[in-house]
Design a protein around this motif. Structure first.
Motif, mmCIF file in Angstrom:
data_model
loop_
_atom_site.group_PDB
_atom_site.id
_atom_site.type_symbol
_atom_site.label_atom_id
_atom_site.label_comp_id
_atom_site.label_asym_id
_atom_site.label_seq_id
_atom_site.Cartn_x
_atom_site.Cartn_y
_atom_site.Cartn_z
ATOM 1 N N ALA A 166 -29.129 35.332 26.795
ATOM 2 C CA ALA A 166 -28.447 36.597 27.053
ATOM 3 C C ALA A 166 -27.933 36.725 28.482
ATOM 4 O O ALA A 166 -27.184 37.656 28.779
ATOM 5 N N LEU A 167 -28.315 35.828 29.382
ATOM 6 C CA LEU A 167 -27.766 35.832 30.732
ATOM 7 C C LEU A 167 -26.510 34.985 30.846
ATOM 8 O O LEU A 167 -25.865 34.958 31.887
ATOM 9 N N SER A 168 -26.150 34.286 29.781
ATOM 10 C CA SER A 168 -25.053 33.328 29.842
ATOM 11 C C SER A 168 -23.718 34.019 30.087
ATOM 12 O O SER A 168 -23.473 35.130 29.624
ATOM 13 N N GLY A 169 -22.868 33.323 30.831
ATOM 14 C CA GLY A 169 -21.533 33.823 31.089
ATOM 15 C C GLY A 169 -20.807 32.884 32.030
ATOM 16 O O GLY A 169 -21.395 31.936 32.571
ATOM 17 N N PRO A 170 -19.524 33.098 32.266
ATOM 18 C CA PRO A 170 -18.748 32.202 33.122
ATOM 19 C C PRO A 170 -19.282 32.096 34.545
ATOM 20 O O PRO A 170 -19.063 31.093 35.216
ATOM 21 N N ARG A 171 -19.989 33.134 35.019
ATOM 22 C CA ARG A 171 -20.556 33.111 36.366
ATOM 23 C C ARG A 171 -22.084 33.005 36.320
ATOM 24 O O ARG A 171 -22.780 33.501 37.201
ATOM 25 N N THR A 172 -22.581 32.349 35.295
ATOM 26 C CA THR A 172 -24.005 32.067 35.205
ATOM 27 C C THR A 172 -24.200 30.578 35.419
ATOM 28 O O THR A 172 -23.638 29.754 34.701
ATOM 29 N N ALA A 173 -24.986 30.241 36.428
ATOM 30 C CA ALA A 173 -25.171 28.856 36.836
ATOM 31 C C ALA A 173 -26.628 28.453 36.671
ATOM 32 O O ALA A 173 -27.531 29.285 36.788
ATOM 33 N N GLY A 174 -26.855 27.178 36.407
ATOM 34 C CA GLY A 174 -28.235 26.739 36.288
ATOM 35 C C GLY A 174 -28.353 25.271 35.997
ATOM 36 O O GLY A 174 -27.379 24.508 36.062
ATOM 37 N N HIS A 175 -29.583 24.885 35.650
ATOM 38 C CA HIS A 175 -29.862 23.506 35.291
ATOM 39 C C HIS A 175 -31.220 23.459 34.614
ATOM 40 O O HIS A 175 -32.050 24.365 34.760
ATOM 41 N N THR A 176 -31.441 22.391 33.878
ATOM 42 C CA THR A 176 -32.743 22.140 33.267
ATOM 43 C C THR A 176 -33.279 20.809 33.775
ATOM 44 O O THR A 176 -32.535 19.988 34.315
ATOM 45 N N GLY A 177 -34.580 20.620 33.587
ATOM 46 C CA GLY A 177 -35.217 19.371 33.946
ATOM 47 C C GLY A 177 -36.016 18.821 32.783
ATOM 48 O O GLY A 177 -36.661 19.581 32.038
ATOM 49 N N TYR A 178 -35.997 17.507 32.623
ATOM 50 C CA TYR A 178 -36.619 16.850 31.473
ATOM 51 C C TYR A 178 -38.112 17.139 31.371
ATOM 52 O O TYR A 178 -38.671 17.172 30.272
ATOM 53 N N THR A 179 -38.765 17.371 32.479
ATOM 54 C CA THR A 179 -40.197 17.643 32.462
ATOM 55 C C THR A 179 -40.541 19.010 31.887
ATOM 56 O O THR A 179 -41.715 19.289 31.616
ATOM 57 N N GLU B 227 -18.678 38.201 27.866
ATOM 58 C CA GLU B 227 -17.881 39.417 27.682
ATOM 59 C C GLU B 227 -18.815 40.623 27.827
ATOM 60 O O GLU B 227 -19.485 41.018 26.881
ATOM 61 N N ARG B 228 -18.849 41.203 29.017
ATOM 62 C CA ARG B 228 -19.842 42.232 29.328
ATOM 63 C C ARG B 228 -19.231 43.601 29.548
ATOM 64 O O ARG B 228 -19.887 44.488 30.095
ATOM 65 N N ARG B 229 -18.008 43.791 29.145
ATOM 66 C CA ARG B 229 -17.366 45.090 29.313
ATOM 67 C C ARG B 229 -17.031 45.680 27.942
ATOM 68 O O ARG B 229 -16.748 44.953 27.002
ATOM 69 N N TRP B 230 -17.040 46.976 27.898
ATOM 70 C CA TRP B 230 -16.653 47.648 26.668
ATOM 71 C C TRP B 230 -15.175 47.390 26.380
ATOM 72 O O TRP B 230 -14.327 47.481 27.262
ATOM 73 N N SER B 231 -14.880 47.065 25.142
ATOM 74 C CA SER B 231 -13.507 46.939 24.660
ATOM 75 C C SER B 231 -13.210 48.096 23.718
ATOM 76 O O SER B 231 -14.122 48.685 23.119
ATOM 77 N N GLN B 232 -11.954 48.406 23.590
ATOM 78 C CA GLN B 232 -11.523 49.454 22.668
ATOM 79 C C GLN B 232 -10.975 48.809 21.403
ATOM 80 O O GLN B 232 -10.123 47.915 21.479
ATOM 81 N N VAL B 233 -11.447 49.271 20.259
ATOM 82 C CA VAL B 233 -11.058 48.703 18.976
ATOM 83 C C VAL B 233 -10.351 49.775 18.149
ATOM 84 O O VAL B 233 -10.795 50.928 18.091
ATOM 85 N N ARG B 234 -9.277 49.366 17.504
ATOM 86 C CA ARG B 234 -8.549 50.266 16.605
ATOM 87 C C ARG B 234 -8.322 49.542 15.282
ATOM 88 O O ARG B 234 -8.113 48.324 15.243
ATOM 89 N N ALA B 235 -8.364 50.297 14.185
ATOM 90 C CA ALA B 235 -8.137 49.731 12.854
ATOM 91 C C ALA B 235 -7.580 50.811 11.944
ATOM 92 O O ALA B 235 -7.837 52.004 12.130
#
Length: 574
Positions: free
Chosen positions: A360-373, A507-515
């Motif tokens: 849930a923290l993922s996004g274009p400006r979310t950075a990180g890494h994992t380690g095999y251990t 995508e962390r902003r409210w969008s407006q939807v119409r139908a």
């Protein structure tokens, strides 16, 4: 910084008013992302989730989940013997947890007597494995910042021997983003007799793929960069990392080849090579054969030291007055240079937008890494939050499996603790974060014969295989997708959808939807289907209105009781 998002309270407060101490920043909602960096004066301090406006419930769920993985299922193995975790938001450490054991096993199948088990502690030192790549990458970016290395310059300009076997066109960027064309791994420790021949093997290794044509994660990329740092600095890599990263930041428990074995978490029992229980020395065989100091693996650290590094990056390269990078350099770390390889987003050394462990923290400006251990770090610049989870999952055997589910739960718990707030005083429904579920929010409608227009606000932060569908039915059995127009914030264009939404990480902003709805008696529903893989933050809807020629057919604020929800949670703001 948007000053409207900072609140300082003084004087008397009415009963029931939420209190935030003077000078302490309130948390930013998930739907109000930050841009830029945190103020450079931000210093980590202890607090609680509530003290910065976070919902403590998802964090408590995550804490229980990662403890639960230490218990073996029937006929199986635990995911890891123990762990230490930390979460922080906006400069405040909101959760820490140390549980289980740093040492539990005698060999790959036998436990030690329980009296010899060593418990995990908050200051337990972990073999960070491939998280070490971040330290090497920062050391390289420091050279770029100084103008001693060019990002688009051929590596062979600095390491002439690297140009062998057709690698003349490989640049520093290719190595940092794993687009060099190198093979993923070589058995340096077993195939070559000494350190010099192992390094030479990397320099002489030909490319498996043409440079820049594929993303292929490779230890050889960072081994090469480690050699480059040593060559240009005239010091060993451990000396460079100590002098230019860890000591300035006060990361006193971070380095290579730890001096006190008993403070470290044991890793794997290795029969081949015949190392026995690996404890107090690097687990990675290639790094071990390079005297424990290599660009791809070898760093040991604690959860608190990794928290300091994370906050320094969120601050734009500084913490407690010590600066290791300028703000432009930190921006390079989290700029996606791999747009040609969707799904393999990568900055300089840092992975970006990887839902498989950032959740849930993922996004274009979310950075990180994992380690095999069994280590992971997730730094979300958009919410100024980070989650560090350190485990010894290879103790006693790497064959016991992946811990990605725990990584997702830990980062996801912090991500879901960030509140979603409707625009204005409106009722909001949020789909519960559960795997392999079908969450349904529905409302019966009597739409005028001429039809009606539907409008609602939407946040959809999902992976590709988790799908929100807007559907209608006249008989409750046959459902039809309702085409939608979605207007995203800051975008004057209107996106047309077929009635479903998915694959919207970040995508962390409210969008407006119409139908448009056809006339007649019908039921309208929002159906959110998740699979058993990963979860993003999920979906939320608010301000639902259906309006026909005769006026309002339904308004979720005025008639929320007409809605039925299964797997959705209703929240009201006033």
């Amino acid at each position: 910084m948007n000053l409207s998002r900072r609140v300082v309270l003084g004087g008397g407060l009415a009963a029931g008013t939420a209190f935030f101490a003077p000078g302490v920043a309130r948390a930013d909602d998930f739907d109000k992302p930050f841009t830029g960096f945190a103020p450079p004066s931000t210093v980590l301090r202890d607090g609680t989730p509530a003290s910065v406006g976070l919902d403590p419930a998802p964090i408590e769920v995550a804490k229980a989940q990662v403890i639960g993985h230490q218990t073996a299922p029937a006929g199986g193995h635990p995911l890891y013997p123990g762990h230490v975790g930390l979460m922080a938001h906006d400069g405040v450490v909101v959760a820490t947890q140390a549980d289980g054991y740093a040492l539990r096993y005698r060999n790959a199948t036998e436990e030690l007597p329980q009296s010899e088990w060593l418990p995990m502690k908050r200051d337990t030192i972990f073999d960070m494995a491939s998280v070490s790549k971040l330290f090497t990458s920062i050391a390289v970016v420091q050279l770029i910042e100084e103008g001693r290395v060019g990002l688009e310059t051929a590596v062979a300009e600095y390491l002439p021997e690297f140009g062998a076997a057709g690698k003349e066109a490989v640049t520093i960027r290719h190595l940092l983003t794993h687009t060099s064309g190198f093979v993923a791994w070589l058995p340096l420790y077993s195939k070559y007799p000494d350190k010099a021949s192992r390094i030479a093997a990397v320099m002489n290794q030909p490319l498996t793929n043409p440079v820049g044509t594929v993303y292929l994660y490779s230890d050889l990329n960072l081994i090469t960069l480690g050699v480059l740092v040593e060559r240009l600095r005239g010091q060993s890599l451990d000396e460079v990392v100590g002098a230019r990263i860890t000591r300035p930041l006060g990361m006193k428990d971070t380095g290579y080849n730890p001096a006190v074995k008993e403070r470290t978490a044991a890793t794997e029992y290795q029969a081949v090579p015949a190392r026995g229980m690996v404890w107090g020395e690097v687990h990675d065989e290639n790094s071990w054969s390079l005297d424990g100091v290599a660009g791809h693996a070898g760093v040991f650290s604690t959860v608190d030291d990794m928290a300091v590094l994370s906050q320094a990056l969120l601050n734009g390269g500084t913490h407690r007055g010590a600066r290791i990078l300028d703000r432009k350099s930190v921006s390079l770390l989290i700029t996606n240079f791999n747009q040609a390889f969707p799904g393999d987003d990568h900055g300089l050394g840092f992975e970006l937008n990887q839902t498989w462990y950032m959740d849930a923290l993922s996004g274009p400006r979310t950075a990180g890494h994992t380690g095999y251990t069994g280590t992971s770090i997730v730094i979300d610049f958009t919410s100024r939050s980070f989650a560090v989870l350190l485990t010894n999952r290879v103790h006693p055997s790497r064959a016991w499996g992946s811990i990605n589910v725990a990584r997702q739960e830990w980062a996801g718990g912090l991500g879901r603790a960030l509140p979603i707030t409707p625009r204005g005083s409106h009722v909001e429904w949020e789909a519960q974060a559960l795997h392999a579920t079908n969450a349904v929010l529905s409302v019966p409608l009597a739409v005028p014969a001429a039809g009606a227009r539907l409008g609602f606000d939407l946040i959809a932060e999902t992976e590709e295989t988790d799908i929100l569908r807007l559907e209608s039915s006249t008989d409750g059995t046959t459902w039809t997708l309702v085409p939608m127009e979605i207007r995203h914030p800051g975008d004057t264009r209107t996106g047309e959808e077929d009635g479903s939404v998915s694959g919207t990480p970040g995508e962390r902003r409210w969008s407006q939807v119409r139908a448009e709805l056809a006339g007649g008696q019908q039921t309208l529903r929002w159906r959110y289907t998740t699979d058993g893989n990963t979860l993003g933050r999920g979906v939320a809807v608010s301000r639902i209105r259906v309006v026909g020629q005769g006026g309002v057919v339904v308004d979720s604020d005025a008639s929320s009781n007409t809605f039925s929800a299964s797997g959705w949670t209703k929240r009201s703001r006033s």
